[in-house]
Motif scaffolding. Structure first.
Motif, PDB file in Angstrom:
ATOM      1  N   PHE A 177      19.292 -34.014  19.546  1.00  0.00           N
ATOM      2  CA  PHE A 177      19.826 -35.268  19.426  1.00  0.00           C
ATOM      3  C   PHE A 177      20.513 -35.534  18.314  1.00  0.00           C
ATOM      4  N   LEU A 228      16.831 -38.291  26.205  1.00  0.00           N
ATOM      5  CA  LEU A 228      16.359 -38.860  24.907  1.00  0.00           C
ATOM      6  C   LEU A 228      15.214 -39.903  25.051  1.00  0.00           C
ATOM      7  N   ALA A 269      20.029 -43.328  17.153  1.00  0.00           N
ATOM      8  CA  ALA A 269      18.849 -43.421  17.750  1.00  0.00           C
ATOM      9  C   ALA A 269      17.781 -42.523  17.290  1.00  0.00           C
ATOM     10  N   VAL A 270      18.001 -41.665  17.053  1.00  0.00           N
ATOM     11  CA  VAL A 270      16.817 -40.726  16.754  1.00  0.00           C
ATOM     12  C   VAL A 270      16.305 -41.127  15.527  1.00  0.00           C
ATOM     13  N   GLU A 280      22.559 -34.809  15.839  1.00  0.00           N
ATOM     14  CA  GLU A 280      24.035 -35.009  15.519  1.00  0.00           C
ATOM     15  C   GLU A 280      24.604 -36.073  16.626  1.00  0.00           C
ATOM     16  N   THR A 281      24.335 -35.873  17.863  1.00  0.00           N
ATOM     17  CA  THR A 281      25.249 -36.441  18.949  1.00  0.00           C
ATOM     18  C   THR A 281      24.551 -37.907  18.951  1.00  0.00           C
ATOM     19  N   ASP A 282      23.187 -38.233  18.679  1.00  0.00           N
ATOM     20  CA  ASP A 282      22.521 -39.673  18.721  1.00  0.00           C
ATOM     21  C   ASP A 282      21.735 -39.874  17.469  1.00  0.00           C
ATOM     22  N   ARG A 283      22.450 -39.655  16.360  1.00  0.00           N
ATOM     23  CA  ARG A 283      21.719 -39.780  15.232  1.00  0.00           C
ATOM     24  C   ARG A 283      21.031 -40.990  14.905  1.00  0.00           C
ATOM     25  N   THR A 294      16.880 -41.232  30.591  1.00  0.00           N
ATOM     26  CA  THR A 294      17.532 -40.505  29.982  1.00  0.00           C
ATOM     27  C   THR A 294      16.774 -39.533  29.133  1.00  0.00           C
ATOM     28  N   HIS A 303      11.362 -39.591  23.584  1.00  0.00           N
ATOM     29  CA  HIS A 303      10.800 -40.505  22.963  1.00  0.00           C
ATOM     30  C   HIS A 303       9.674 -40.903  23.318  1.00  0.00           C
TER      31      HIS A 303
END
Length: 345
Positions: free
Chosen positions: A33, A6, A40-41, A35-38, A4, A10
């Motif tokens: 990312f 993200l 995970a970030v 906002e959409t994957d907070r 992916t 990473h």
């Protein structure tokens, strides 16, 4: 199985050895990312703060984590971060954000620890002052990194601890003129618009112990000193009296270098380097004596022409610095027009 975007970012972040390129990757991660994957970030940033290879970036990432997290999140991470000498500075804010007042004992202990760096101890005091509204930071630099060891108000902090950590009253906001809330004249309307713009800036960043980006009522002493030096256009004199800029800095596309709009408390000193040499204590020969610098953008001055006062106002001129000789150009027909421009910037 496809990697992916993200996950790819990473991996790049952890493999990067250039600090400059790392900064670009970090910003991309948060912007794309955050906002959409907070969550995970946050996991990626925390993992790097623990084990990343660029040590100087690990501390900065703790600050990014604090900004991205929600209150009451990540207490275990910040309990650990404040025990790490290189992470403790920003870890203090995270600990207070994650645990609130339950973190007071831990943060007071950091402030009292002579084993820690001075800037970390000062940061602990500053952050406690911000959350508790106690005036521990009164009269001190907004940057705790500039505090001196003998300026740490440790006795006040311990007394507050013994009293059970009561909330303070906070720092009183600067006094402002009532007409900002109900403007009628052209000057008042322009000032009110600027005040609204500055209030929006303060919501993003504001230090109550050292207020900035306010329009305030000037002190009589400052006005008397100004009147002893110049006879200003009445509109500008009225602006300074009722709507004096207090550490006002406008950063916008129009003023890409940032505009510092002077207030009554700084107007005299602001002439230094333009019309006056404070080292030799004499006027600078090539400066037009009738120009008063009222603002600067990256040291490029904006000046009122006192030789052209008409109808209570005067034109504003500007010039680029560092060109060997001043080449002034008319920027606005009046201070009122200049103020409108600043308010709209």
């Amino acid at each position: 199985m496809a990697v992916t975007p993200l996950a790819a970012l990473h991996r790049k972040l952890f493999d990067e050895t250039s600090g400059v390129k790392f900064a670009v990757l970090k910003d991309r991660l948060i912007k794309k990312f955050g906002e959409t994957d907070r969550v995970a970030v946050l996991d990626i940033l925390m993992a790097y703060a623990r084990d990343g290879q660029l040590l100087h970036w690990r501390s900065s990432l703790v600050n990014e984590i604090v900004k991205l997290m929600e209150p009451q999140e990540l207490p275990d991470f910040f309990n650990w971060a404040v025990t790490m000498p290189d992470l403790a500075y920003w870890g203090i804010d995270g600990l207070l954000k994650s645990r609130g007042k339950d973190a007071y004992d831990s943060v007071v202990a950091l402030a009292m620890s002579s084993d820690l760096r001075l800037d970390v101890r000062a940061k602990a005091v500053k952050s406690l002052a911000m959350l508790s509204r106690q005036p521990f930071d009164a009269g001190l630099s907004p940057d705790p990194g500039h505090w001196k060891a003998d300026s740490l108000p440790l006795g006040d902090v311990l007394a507050w601890q013994r009293a059970g950590y009561p909330d303070g009253a906070g720092h009183a906001p600067p006094a402002t003129h009532a007409s900002l809330e109900a403007p009628e004249t052209v000057l008042e309307k322009a000032a009110a618009r600027l005040a609204k713009k500055l209030a929006a800036k303060r919501k993003k960043k504001h230090d109550p112990a050292r207020p900035s980006n306010w329009l305030v009522i000037a002190s009589p002493a400052d006005l008397a000193a100004i009147d002893a030096r110049w006879t200003l256009p009445s509109h500008y004199r009225d602006f300074l009296a009722r709507f004096s800029p207090l550490r006002v800095y406008i950063d916008s596309q129009r003023y890409f270098q940032g505009l510092h709009l002077y207030g009554a408390s700084e107007l005299l000193k602001a002439q230094h380097g333009y019309s006056y040499n404070p080292v030799d204590q004499e006027a600078i020969a090539n400066w037009p004596a009738h120009y008063v610098v009222i603002a600067d953008a990256g040291a490029d001055p904006y000046c009122l022409d006192l030789s052209a006062i008409a109808g209570g106002d005067a034109p504003v001129y500007t010039a680029e610095h560092g060109r060997g000789a001043w080449e002034f150009a008319r920027h606005a027909d009046s201070f009122a027009d200049f103020l409108k421009e600043v308010a709209q910037a």
